[in-house]
Motif scaffolding. Structure first.
Motif, PDB file in Angstrom:
ATOM      1  N   LYS A 220     -12.376   5.314  17.579  1.00 40.07           N
ATOM      2  CA  LYS A 220     -12.429   6.497  16.727  1.00 40.07           C
ATOM      3  C   LYS A 220     -12.843   6.160  15.298  1.00 40.07           C
ATOM      4  O   LYS A 220     -13.784   6.719  14.767  1.00 40.07           O
ATOM      5  CB  LYS A 220     -11.056   7.171  16.705  1.00 40.07           C
ATOM      6  CG  LYS A 220     -10.986   8.464  17.423  1.00 40.07           C
ATOM      7  CD  LYS A 220      -9.600   9.035  17.264  1.00 40.07           C
ATOM      8  CE  LYS A 220      -9.603  10.500  17.584  1.00 40.07           C
ATOM      9  NZ  LYS A 220      -8.264  11.068  17.492  1.00 40.07           N
ATOM     10  N   CYS A 221     -12.112   5.229  14.687  1.00 37.83           N
ATOM     11  CA  CYS A 221     -12.360   4.925  13.274  1.00 37.83           C
ATOM     12  C   CYS A 221     -13.136   3.629  13.076  1.00 37.83           C
ATOM     13  O   CYS A 221     -13.470   3.277  11.949  1.00 37.83           O
ATOM     14  CB  CYS A 221     -11.035   4.843  12.514  1.00 37.83           C
ATOM     15  SG  CYS A 221      -9.926   3.537  13.071  1.00 37.83           S
TER      16      CYS A 221
ATOM     17  N   PRO B 156      -3.746  -0.485  22.221  1.00 42.47           N
ATOM     18  CA  PRO B 156      -3.437   0.109  23.538  1.00 42.47           C
ATOM     19  C   PRO B 156      -4.533   1.085  23.965  1.00 42.47           C
ATOM     20  O   PRO B 156      -4.316   2.294  24.068  1.00 42.47           O
ATOM     21  CB  PRO B 156      -2.106   0.814  23.279  1.00 42.47           C
ATOM     22  CG  PRO B 156      -2.155   1.181  21.838  1.00 42.47           C
ATOM     23  CD  PRO B 156      -2.913   0.071  21.169  1.00 42.47           C
ATOM     24  N   LEU B 157      -5.729   0.560  24.215  1.00 37.34           N
ATOM     25  CA  LEU B 157      -6.868   1.432  24.498  1.00 37.34           C
ATOM     26  C   LEU B 157      -6.775   2.067  25.880  1.00 37.34           C
ATOM     27  O   LEU B 157      -7.278   3.175  26.089  1.00 37.34           O
ATOM     28  CB  LEU B 157      -8.167   0.649  24.350  1.00 37.34           C
ATOM     29  CG  LEU B 157      -8.442   0.118  22.935  1.00 37.34           C
ATOM     30  CD1 LEU B 157      -9.716  -0.705  22.921  1.00 37.34           C
ATOM     31  CD2 LEU B 157      -8.533   1.256  21.948  1.00 37.34           C
TER      32      LEU B 157
ATOM     33  N   PRO C 285      -2.696   4.487  13.722  1.00 35.16           N
ATOM     34  CA  PRO C 285      -2.986   5.346  12.568  1.00 35.16           C
ATOM     35  C   PRO C 285      -3.844   6.567  12.923  1.00 35.16           C
ATOM     36  O   PRO C 285      -3.651   7.653  12.357  1.00 35.16           O
ATOM     37  CB  PRO C 285      -3.725   4.410  11.610  1.00 35.16           C
ATOM     38  CG  PRO C 285      -3.177   3.066  11.926  1.00 35.16           C
ATOM     39  CD  PRO C 285      -2.983   3.083  13.402  1.00 35.16           C
ATOM     40  N   CYS C 286      -4.770   6.420  13.859  1.00 30.12           N
ATOM     41  CA  CYS C 286      -5.553   7.590  14.295  1.00 30.12           C
ATOM     42  C   CYS C 286      -4.662   8.581  15.036  1.00 30.12           C
ATOM     43  O   CYS C 286      -4.834   9.793  14.918  1.00 30.12           O
ATOM     44  CB  CYS C 286      -6.704   7.158  15.194  1.00 30.12           C
ATOM     45  SG  CYS C 286      -8.059   6.371  14.323  1.00 30.12           S
ATOM     46  N   GLU C 287      -3.720   8.069  15.796  1.00 31.04           N
ATOM     47  CA  GLU C 287      -2.797   8.918  16.547  1.00 31.04           C
ATOM     48  C   GLU C 287      -1.902   9.719  15.606  1.00 31.04           C
ATOM     49  O   GLU C 287      -1.673  10.905  15.803  1.00 31.04           O
ATOM     50  CB  GLU C 287      -1.946   8.049  17.474  1.00 31.04           C
ATOM     51  CG  GLU C 287      -0.863   8.762  18.227  1.00 31.04           C
ATOM     52  CD  GLU C 287      -1.379   9.506  19.432  1.00 31.04           C
ATOM     53  OE1 GLU C 287      -0.673  10.402  19.890  1.00 31.04           O
ATOM     54  OE2 GLU C 287      -2.483   9.195  19.900  1.00 31.04           O
TER      55      GLU C 287
ATOM     56  N   GLU D 216      -3.102   6.310   7.127  1.00 35.71           N
ATOM     57  CA  GLU D 216      -3.980   5.203   6.755  1.00 35.71           C
ATOM     58  C   GLU D 216      -3.389   3.908   7.324  1.00 35.71           C
ATOM     59  O   GLU D 216      -2.188   3.690   7.249  1.00 35.71           O
ATOM     60  CB  GLU D 216      -4.064   5.123   5.230  1.00 35.71           C
ATOM     61  CG  GLU D 216      -5.208   4.307   4.706  1.00 35.71           C
ATOM     62  CD  GLU D 216      -6.573   4.880   5.056  1.00 35.71           C
ATOM     63  OE1 GLU D 216      -7.506   4.084   5.222  1.00 35.71           O
ATOM     64  OE2 GLU D 216      -6.713   6.113   5.158  1.00 35.71           O
ATOM     65  N   PRO D 217      -4.209   3.019   7.903  1.00 36.56           N
ATOM     66  CA  PRO D 217      -3.658   1.772   8.454  1.00 36.56           C
ATOM     67  C   PRO D 217      -3.151   0.849   7.355  1.00 36.56           C
ATOM     68  O   PRO D 217      -3.630   0.864   6.227  1.00 36.56           O
ATOM     69  CB  PRO D 217      -4.830   1.146   9.196  1.00 36.56           C
ATOM     70  CG  PRO D 217      -6.035   1.760   8.621  1.00 36.56           C
ATOM     71  CD  PRO D 217      -5.633   3.115   8.124  1.00 36.56           C
TER      72      PRO D 217
END
Length: 141
Positions: free
Chosen positions: A98-99, A108-109, A117-119, A123-124
Motif C-alpha cells: 500500500k505505502c 503479515p502480508l 500503520p496502514c491498517e 505514521e510508522p
C-alpha cells in the motif's frame, strides 16, 4: 523409547565437558565458519539428562552429533548475484504494497495484506522503517 547400551549406535559417546578438542557440534562449526564438508558425524555429545545413566546410550532429541574439525571445509561465500536475489526476496516480504515502505521485520502480508500503520491509519515508527532505496522508487513509478 527403547534403551540401548552405550555405544550401540556405532559412534563413541561423550558427556558434556569431556569431549575432545578436535570435535565440534554443528553450531560450533557454524561459529567457526566451517561446514562438515559432507562427512558423517564421528561422535555423539550426550544430553545433560543422560549423565545419570552412564551405561545407557543417549537417544534423546537434545543430543548433538560431533564432527571432526580436521575434515571440515570453509563455508562458501555467496556471490553478489545470490546476495542480490536474497535481498529481493526479503524486500518482497518486508515492503508494504500500500505505502511501499520497507520495514526491518517481515510483514503479515498473507493474513493482513499490508503493514500495521496502514491498517491503523498512523505514521510508522522511524526505528522500524528502512531508508528507502532505489527499489522503492522503481516500485512507485
Amino acid at each position: 523409547m527403547t534403551r540401548l547400551p552405550r555405544g550401540a549406535q556405532g559412534l563413541p559417546e561423550y558427556d558434556r565437558g569431556a569431549c575432545p578438542d578436535h570435535l565440534a557440534t554443528r553450531r560450533q562449526l557454524r561459529d567457526l565458519r566451517v561446514s562438515p564438508g559432507g562427512h558423517a558425524p564421528v561422535g555423539i555429545l550426550r544430553c545433560a539428562r543422560c549423565r545419570y545413566t552412564p551405561h545407557w546410550s543417549c537417544t534423546h532429541r537434545t543430543r548433538a552429533f560431533l564432527y571432526d574439525l580436521a575434515l571440515g571445509v570453509p563455508k562458501r561465500t555467496p556471490t553478489l548475484a545470490q546476495e542480490w536475489a536474497l535481498d529481493r526476496a526479503m524486500a518482497a516480504r518486508q515492503t508494504c504494497p500500500k505505502c511501499l515502505t520497507r520495514y526491518y521485520a517481515c510483514l503479515p502480508l498473507r493474513t493482513q495484506g499490508h503493514c500495521d500503520p496502514c491498517e491503523l491509519g498512523i505514521e510508522p515508527s522511524p526505528d522500524t522503517v528502512m531508508i528507502p532505496g532505489p527499489a522503492a522508487h522503481r516500485l512507485a513509478a
